[in-house]
Design an enzyme around this catalytic site. Sequence first.
Site, PDB file in Angstrom:
ATOM      1  N   SER A   1      46.420  25.781 130.385  1.00 50.74           N
ATOM      2  CA  SER A   1      47.780  26.202 130.719  1.00 50.74           C
ATOM      3  C   SER A   1      48.295  27.246 129.731  1.00 50.74           C
ATOM      4  O   SER A   1      49.036  28.145 130.107  1.00 50.74           O
ATOM      5  CB  SER A   1      48.722  24.999 130.789  1.00 50.74           C
ATOM      6  N   GLU A   2      47.900  27.114 128.445  1.00 56.96           N
ATOM      7  CA  GLU A   2      48.217  28.150 127.461  1.00 56.96           C
ATOM      8  C   GLU A   2      47.097  28.311 126.443  1.00 56.96           C
ATOM      9  O   GLU A   2      46.399  27.348 126.103  1.00 56.96           O
ATOM     10  CB  GLU A   2      49.526  27.848 126.709  1.00 56.96           C
ATOM     11  N   THR A   3      46.958  29.544 125.974  1.00 55.31           N
ATOM     12  CA  THR A   3      46.083  29.903 124.860  1.00 55.31           C
ATOM     13  C   THR A   3      46.923  30.695 123.875  1.00 55.31           C
ATOM     14  O   THR A   3      47.708  31.558 124.277  1.00 55.31           O
ATOM     15  CB  THR A   3      44.893  30.757 125.340  1.00 55.31           C
TER      16      THR A   3
ATOM     17  N   PHE B   1      49.851  32.831 125.768  1.00 58.63           N
ATOM     18  CA  PHE B   1      49.471  33.335 127.086  1.00 58.63           C
ATOM     19  C   PHE B   1      49.119  32.193 128.026  1.00 58.63           C
ATOM     20  O   PHE B   1      48.418  31.256 127.643  1.00 58.63           O
ATOM     21  CB  PHE B   1      48.250  34.259 126.975  1.00 58.63           C
TER      22      PHE B   1
ATOM     23  N   HIS C   1      54.283  22.885 124.101  1.00 54.50           N
ATOM     24  CA  HIS C   1      53.075  22.249 123.570  1.00 54.50           C
ATOM     25  C   HIS C   1      52.185  23.239 122.822  1.00 54.50           C
ATOM     26  O   HIS C   1      51.557  22.861 121.827  1.00 54.50           O
ATOM     27  CB  HIS C   1      52.332  21.476 124.680  1.00 54.50           C
TER      28      HIS C   1
END
Length: 290
Positions: free
Chosen positions: A45-47, A65, A76
């Site tokens: 979901s995010e990096t 991102f 998170h």
Amino acid sequence: MKRAFKVVDVFTKTPLLGNPVAVVLDADGLDTKTMQAIAGWTNLSETTFLLPPQNPQADYQLRIFTPRHELPFAGHPTLGSAHAVLEVGRAAPRNGVVVQECGVGLVKLAVDGDGVNRTLSFAVPPAKLTPLNPAQIERLEGILGATVERKMTPMIVDMGVVWIVAQLSSAAKVRALRPDFARSVAFEHSLGATGITVFGPHATGDAQIEVRSFACSQGVQEDPVCGSGNGSVAIFCQAHGLLPKRRSAYTATQGHCLGRSGRIAVHIAPDGQIAIGGQCVTTVDGILQN
């Protein structure tokens, strides 16, 4: 080039639960296009990408991102990245606080404890609230396949990341949702929203509410455990007078429907400032080569 890389599970102390975030610890020299490509490759979901701070008050700079877009802030990833930074000694708490620089500015994170017992929390940024109109509420209900609590008017909560927030009558109804993801993409785009977050009260147990977050326009059908989504719920509850009386904190659960159960600690200070916190654990520790 080889770059230190971690995957941190957030809102849990148990590996393979909670919500994972990929953290690239040596992001110097990466341009935006490459960062976006890496985020698409991890397909989480995010990096996030750790950079030296530009603001002297910050301990580090973070770019965040989704698989499709850069975000100015997210919950998170903020907690998981701080966990990674502290774990490798890239920063140390000053008076129990580390400071992250990101798209919304400076975000202070409180650090309580150390190692496996460490708990991190961030102060929710100021938010702009916009109630949905009746036609938009009907459209939302069509997407969810369920009715929402209309006395608590659904709202757009914009805190850098933008959530459409609505209350359902129970945690059981939240868990039973099967949203229309294709229709959700168009709805999110029409309102300039990151996604939809819904919540409902638990009848029993030590957690007060169940939360689910859907960010289809970001390439994430459902986020397992969402910090900014829970922050938006707390802001929504504060605006509607729903926060527990004579209690400065509550616990939310999320991720049950994905087998990634997590627990979110929500604290409300006497001045009304909301903080979102939880534990983190590193699940992957390695090298990214690009």
